[in-house]
Design a protein around this motif. Structure first.
Motif, PDB file in Angstrom:
ATOM      1  N   PRO A 321      56.214 -41.573  39.663  1.00 45.42           N
ATOM      2  CA  PRO A 321      55.920 -40.219  39.185  1.00 45.42           C
ATOM      3  C   PRO A 321      56.466 -39.173  40.145  1.00 45.42           C
ATOM      4  O   PRO A 321      56.543 -39.400  41.361  1.00 45.42           O
ATOM      5  CB  PRO A 321      54.390 -40.185  39.151  1.00 45.42           C
ATOM      6  CG  PRO A 321      53.972 -41.190  40.180  1.00 45.42           C
ATOM      7  CD  PRO A 321      55.013 -42.276  40.144  1.00 45.42           C
ATOM      8  N   THR A 384      52.135 -35.021  35.061  1.00 44.13           N
ATOM      9  CA  THR A 384      51.830 -35.871  36.216  1.00 44.13           C
ATOM     10  C   THR A 384      50.504 -35.428  36.817  1.00 44.13           C
ATOM     11  O   THR A 384      50.249 -34.228  36.969  1.00 44.13           O
ATOM     12  CB  THR A 384      52.933 -35.790  37.280  1.00 44.13           C
ATOM     13  OG1 THR A 384      54.167 -36.225  36.702  1.00 44.13           O
ATOM     14  CG2 THR A 384      52.610 -36.677  38.463  1.00 44.13           C
ATOM     15  N   THR A 435      51.701 -40.726  35.568  1.00 45.50           N
ATOM     16  CA  THR A 435      52.306 -39.903  34.527  1.00 45.50           C
ATOM     17  C   THR A 435      51.567 -40.145  33.225  1.00 45.50           C
ATOM     18  O   THR A 435      51.359 -41.291  32.820  1.00 45.50           O
ATOM     19  CB  THR A 435      53.796 -40.248  34.355  1.00 45.50           C
ATOM     20  OG1 THR A 435      54.473 -40.005  35.593  1.00 45.50           O
ATOM     21  CG2 THR A 435      54.428 -39.390  33.272  1.00 45.50           C
TER      22      THR A 435
END
Length: 463
Positions: A321, A384, A435
């Protein structure tokens, strides 16, 4: 030498339940039934009566379900129990409607009712299925089983073994499961831990191996609250996956391997013990060690050993992420015995700890001792998240996120392997990042199941 386990129930052995069970059910079948049933099994030695359990298909553990990556899994759940129930497919990133959480993603299936589960398995790996209504009781009675999703290309091993680790709280006089599921002492302390430890329903599981044989061991902790500290003896091993997700590089097992409730670990191990000896998966105890699984060595697979194993193929959506601009969230755990929680919100009202305990609530997330009507966060696809988890209690908690996997963020900012369950020690603060890539309402809870039932449950919404 491995010390023999001091049997808490003063039992000399255990009749096996795993031998002769079907190896698996396959998705090619036309909507096969998966029934939750009351059964009586010889869990203890023949001198004891059979133990009444609740099992899928009447077995302990439930039958192994095995499908190939990307295949569709269909099961018609049939509830032959005296309680309503549902099935959660733990760790599988599936459609929200199939997640099996009673009260959030579906209604609990009433006794005599059915529910059709139908989903594609996107990720290879080691997963499991278990009851998700009154799970602190139903899982403890035996409602769980392994779910294996095979890679398109199998790793270079001679064979594999699926090992479901569990414990049982049994009455030593009657041999029956102790029915104190909501006991305040268990709820407010470390959770329901048993006095009888098993692997695949057996206390004395022994498997034949050959010297220099290479095995894949799929370890699943299906217990309500027990943490399994494990080490290898007579085996050399590498961790190749955690919670179903492959590691980028196999990690040698050099120390004690800790498996919290609901966590899974895939090992590739080489048998180093000599013929006529044993190799062991050792349960490391406070007072003594004992063999969780004994591997008896007979014969030789080869005169020389293989090279170290290579990594398993990655699953989809395993990219790191991007933490720049991540949405910050914070989850503070409070409560429990010897805790510092003076009060919390229950049913919309602030109550003192004594009042909460009288209502069966001993824990809280962010000062709320129940599942909330509104989510911890309302998140958008592709977002995120950076979630700080503060454990302001003296007990460890195994936090499980449904529908998605996350990575732990270390103090230096490095990202760990993908997992779906993280063990957070007492007075520890940990940070995870993920994410948001799966729409729906996803549960986030402690997998010490009594803790979840008594306050440690929340959820996130993804749209």
């Amino acid at each position: 030498m491995i010390a023999t386990r001091r049997d808490a129930l003063k039992l000399a052995g255990l009749a096996g339940l795993g031998a002769g069970l079907p190896r698996g059910l396959f998705a090619a079948e036309e909507k096969p039934e998966l029934a939750a049933q009351v059964a009586r099994l010889q869990l203890l030695p023949e001198s004891y009566p059979q133990t009444e359990v609740w099992g899928y298909g009447g077995t302990i553990p439930g039958r192994e379900i095995r499908v190939g990556q990307g295949q569709r899994l269909r099961r018609r759940f049939v509830n032959d129990l005296p309680q309503a129930s549902s099935i959660h497919w733990h760790g599988i990133r599936i459609d929200n409607a199939m997640d099996g959480v009673s009260g959030l993603t579906q209604d609990a299936v009433a006794p005599g009712g059915t529910f059709d589960y139908d989903f594609v398995t996107p990720d290879a790996g080691t997963y499991w299925y278990h009851a998700h209504n009154r799970s602190w009781e139903q899982v403890a009675r035996g409602l769980h089983g392994p779910l294996i999703v095979d890679e398109a290309e199998a790793p270079d091993v001679d064979r594999e073994e699926v090992l479901v680790l569990d414990d049982w709280l049994l009455n030593p006089e009657t041999g029956q499961i102790d029915d104190s599921f909501g006991h305040p002492m268990m709820m407010s302390h470390g959770g329901r831990t048993g006095n009888y430890v098993t692997t695949n329903g057996r206390y004395n599981l022994s498997l034949p191996v050959r010297r220099h044989e290479r095995l894949r061991l799929r370890l699943i902790n299906a217990s309500n609250a027990r943490i399994f500290p494990l080490k290898l003896s007579g085996l050399e091993g590498w961790i190749v996956a955690l919670d179903g997700m492959p590691l980028a590089t196999p990690a040698p097992v050099e120390h004690v391997l800790v498996l919290g409730p609901a966590q899974r670990t895939d090992l590739i191990v080489d048998v180093l013990a000599e013929e006529g000896e044993t190799a062991d998966l050792v349960h490391v105890g406070d007072a003594e060690n004992f063999s969780q699984v004994v591997f008896t060595v007979s014969g030789t697979a080869s005169q020389t050993r293989r090279a170290a194993p290579v990594a398993l193929p990655p699953n989809p959506k395993m990219d790191l992420p991007d933490l720049a601009g991540a949405t910050p969230l914070r989850l503070v755990m409070s409560g429990g015995a010897m805790g510092r929680m003076d009060s919390a919100i229950l049913n919309g009202e602030r109550m003192a700890f004594r009042e909460l305990a009288a209502a069966g609530r001993f824990w809280a997330f962010n000062g709320v001792a129940e599942m909330t009507d509104t989510p911890l966060a309302d998140l958008g696809l592709g977002e995120t998240v950076l979630l700080e988890i503060v454990n302001d209690t003296v007990f460890p908690h195994a936090m499980h996120l449904h529908g998605m996997h996350f990575r732990e963020v270390s103090e230096d900012g490095a990202l760990g392997p993908l997992r779906d369950t993280i063990l957070v020690g007492g007075r520890e603060t940990r940070e995870i990042a993920f994410t948001v890539d799966n729409p729906g309402d996803w549960l986030f809870h402690c997998h010490m199941l009594g803790h979840a039932a008594s306050g440690m449950t929340t959820w996130v919404r993804v749209t």
